[in-house]
Design a protein around this motif. Sequence first.
Motif, mmCIF file in Angstrom:
data_model
loop_
_atom_site.group_PDB
_atom_site.id
_atom_site.type_symbol
_atom_site.label_atom_id
_atom_site.label_comp_id
_atom_site.label_asym_id
_atom_site.label_seq_id
_atom_site.Cartn_x
_atom_site.Cartn_y
_atom_site.Cartn_z
ATOM 1 N N ARG B 48 21.517 26.261 -37.620
ATOM 2 C CA ARG B 48 21.714 25.427 -36.531
ATOM 3 C C ARG B 48 23.293 25.061 -36.722
ATOM 4 N NH1 ARG B 48 17.581 24.555 -32.910
ATOM 5 N NH2 ARG B 48 18.508 22.912 -32.062
ATOM 6 N N ILE B 49 23.846 24.959 -35.451
ATOM 7 C CA ILE B 49 25.313 24.376 -35.603
ATOM 8 C C ILE B 49 25.382 22.941 -35.069
ATOM 9 C CG2 ILE B 49 26.083 25.872 -33.731
ATOM 10 C CD1 ILE B 49 28.819 25.809 -34.919
ATOM 11 N N THR B 50 25.742 22.201 -35.871
ATOM 12 C CA THR B 50 25.661 20.716 -35.490
ATOM 13 C C THR B 50 27.330 20.171 -35.077
ATOM 14 O OG1 THR B 50 23.860 20.268 -36.678
ATOM 15 C CG2 THR B 50 24.984 18.455 -36.100
ATOM 16 N N ALA B 173 28.930 29.626 -49.386
ATOM 17 C CA ALA B 173 28.009 28.491 -49.426
ATOM 18 C C ALA B 173 26.911 28.552 -48.539
ATOM 19 C CB ALA B 173 28.784 27.378 -49.115
ATOM 20 N N GLU B 174 25.699 27.616 -48.455
ATOM 21 C CA GLU B 174 24.795 27.592 -47.785
ATOM 22 C C GLU B 174 25.215 26.579 -46.456
ATOM 23 O OE1 GLU B 174 21.959 29.181 -47.384
ATOM 24 O OE2 GLU B 174 22.756 30.403 -49.184
ATOM 25 N N VAL B 175 25.747 25.427 -46.879
ATOM 26 C CA VAL B 175 26.097 24.383 -45.703
ATOM 27 C C VAL B 175 27.659 24.207 -45.763
ATOM 28 C CG1 VAL B 175 25.870 21.942 -45.338
ATOM 29 C CG2 VAL B 175 24.223 23.216 -46.824
ATOM 30 N N LEU B 200 27.728 32.558 -39.314
ATOM 31 C CA LEU B 200 27.268 32.221 -40.528
ATOM 32 C C LEU B 200 25.582 31.526 -40.062
ATOM 33 C CD1 LEU B 200 30.280 29.937 -41.886
ATOM 34 C CD2 LEU B 200 29.295 31.786 -43.110
ATOM 35 N N THR B 201 25.463 30.855 -38.972
ATOM 36 C CA THR B 201 24.081 30.456 -38.518
ATOM 37 C C THR B 201 23.332 31.348 -38.303
ATOM 38 O OG1 THR B 201 24.774 30.211 -36.267
ATOM 39 C CG2 THR B 201 25.142 28.267 -37.506
ATOM 40 N N ALA B 202 23.898 32.637 -37.812
ATOM 41 C CA ALA B 202 22.752 33.749 -37.566
ATOM 42 C C ALA B 202 22.431 34.466 -38.986
ATOM 43 C CB ALA B 202 23.659 34.955 -36.904
ATOM 44 N N GLU B 203 23.196 34.151 -40.150
ATOM 45 C CA GLU B 203 22.728 34.338 -41.368
ATOM 46 C C GLU B 203 21.628 33.276 -42.048
ATOM 47 O OE1 GLU B 203 25.923 35.095 -44.161
ATOM 48 O OE2 GLU B 203 26.908 36.263 -42.509
#
Lengths: 313, 272
Positions: B48-50, B173-175, B200-203
């Motif tokens: 998710r994108i915050t 990275a992951e985050v 990135l969020t799709a991954e």
Amino acid sequence: MNDFIQLDFPSLLLGTLAALSCGLLGNFLLLRGQALMGDTISHVVLPGIVGGFLLAGSVAALPMMLGALFASLFSVSLIELIKRAGRIEAGAAMGAVFTTMFALGVVLLEQSGARGVHLDVEHALYGNLESALWLEAESFQDLLSFSKLFSLPEDIWVLFFITLLVILFIVVFYKPLMITSFDAAHADSLGISSKWMGLGLVFMTALSAVAAFSAVGSILVIAMFICPPATARMLTDKLSTQLWISGFIAVLSGISGYFLAAFGPFWFGGQDSVSAAGMIALMAGFLQVLAMLFAPRYGVLSRLFFKNRFHNQ
Amino acid sequence: MSALSKQSLIDETGFISSKVAFDVSGLTVAYDRKPVLWDVSFQAHSGRITAIVGPNGAGKSTFLKASLGLVPAVTGQTFILGEALKEARKNIAYMPQRASVDWDFPASALDVVMMGLYGRMGFLRWPSQHHREQALSCLDQVDMADFAERQIGQLSGGQQQRVFMARALAQEAEVYLMDEPFAGVDAATENVIFKTLKALTAEGKTVIVVHHDLDTVRKMFDDVLLINRQVIANGPIDDVMSDEALRRTYSGRLGFHKAGEPVGGAAVQAHV
Ligand SMILES: Nc1ncnc2c1ncn2[C@@H]1O[C@H](COP(=O)(O)OP(=O)(O)OP(=O)(O)O)[C@@H](O)[C@H]1O
Ligand SMILES: [Mg+2]
């Protein structure tokens, strides 16, 4: 020729090594906006050197060196403290500390003068390059003989090892030095500590300033921390290239400055040679002016040229 | 907002179904003993994108920095994918505000992207051809491959922002924590950066972005953290970004504000 190897060569070596070690480190000081750090350290070492001398009671290199190192580390901590406690801007904190420490050094010098040993203010400003001698040498072949090389003055050996150490430091820590200088927060987020890298740099700066100071004095030290890197920055946009160029310029200033000082006045019909340290600093400044004028991209002339061409079109 | 009501929001929407990737609890930060952040707890979820939204001086940048240990915190802890910060450095890509660096630095776009690889590269390792290619492909993802050799000061603001984006990508990275990646960029760059973040969020990566433009928040983001010195709301945009919450974020009724500090601008009034 004998004269040269005995009298000129050691001074030449000393001046060039001093220029090189300070010139290389200066790149990172400049990139971090700490150009004044070289200035600061080269001033604050004075009370350390004199203190070391007073304690040891002789002009031995080691106690003076330790005193100088102690004084510079003490001053760096003091600067940090003043910055934090007094919420004073870095430049002002450095200025306050180095003038005070230098004044302390001058006062101590006067005390030492009473003991009739050669240590004076001029020495502190211009150093004493010309006093380096290698009387054991007879010819250039001695440069290849280990046993002869060992008879080179202690000052030269110390500076030689410190220059090696500086080069090693830059090669080994090239990546962390670069990334912490460019973007400290990003470096920290990767776990590359900008604080420790900064401390390491200050420590190396102190080490080479101290070693260079006793040989060439504060003027050359200050000039070398700033001029070769600033010149090199005008000539390239790549950090590794900038390091090479600054090293080359430092060596060039060292050699040309020494020759001009030692022999220049005679070529022009003068009698006495002039201060070599002063001349080396002058050459470094001169090269910087040349770069400011003629550098391909950043030089004043090329900018004017391109601007005119643009206007004429 | 009480912890209870936040909890209920989360449960209703199934917000909790995706994994908590970035977990900050009880973060309090003070500069010179003046509190800037007060007991901030925040969770971001993988995939998710915050958006982090709040007025100037709300402590958004400080929140990112302090949660990563870049500025000292009085209290607070951060867990990244269940690991403490120290063990998780490799899983974080932090992108500071563009103005925070000296763009006159003697480095090319490629050099800067390579710095994104330094965290994973061994200490004594010299960058190889392989690293170069990796960096180049990151530049390519943000359409900047043609500028690889250009000195960074000779790039436009938007291009610089893209280089920063590529550097973050290089970190694999992951985050991803980005401080205002959309500040001062044109529509084309905004699009490129946004698409990259979405990819990135799709991954399954977690993306956290400090964002200033209230008009685009709903369109671009999944979740939001409304912040003004303390947390106003945190959760899926549709649930928590009410007019009331926005008003509270921007009106400075929290008692932390002193005279002279910005308290909510025209943007809010237009929006609310
Ligand atoms: N290094 C610092 N020293 C002292 N105070 C600071 C420092 N950095 C930030 N502050 C203060 O902390 C508060 C929060 O700053 P911060 O930069 O986190 O805000 P922000 O939400 O990112 O603002 P902006 O939208 O303008 O980027 C501000 O009041 C600021 O003045
Ligand atoms: Mg900010």
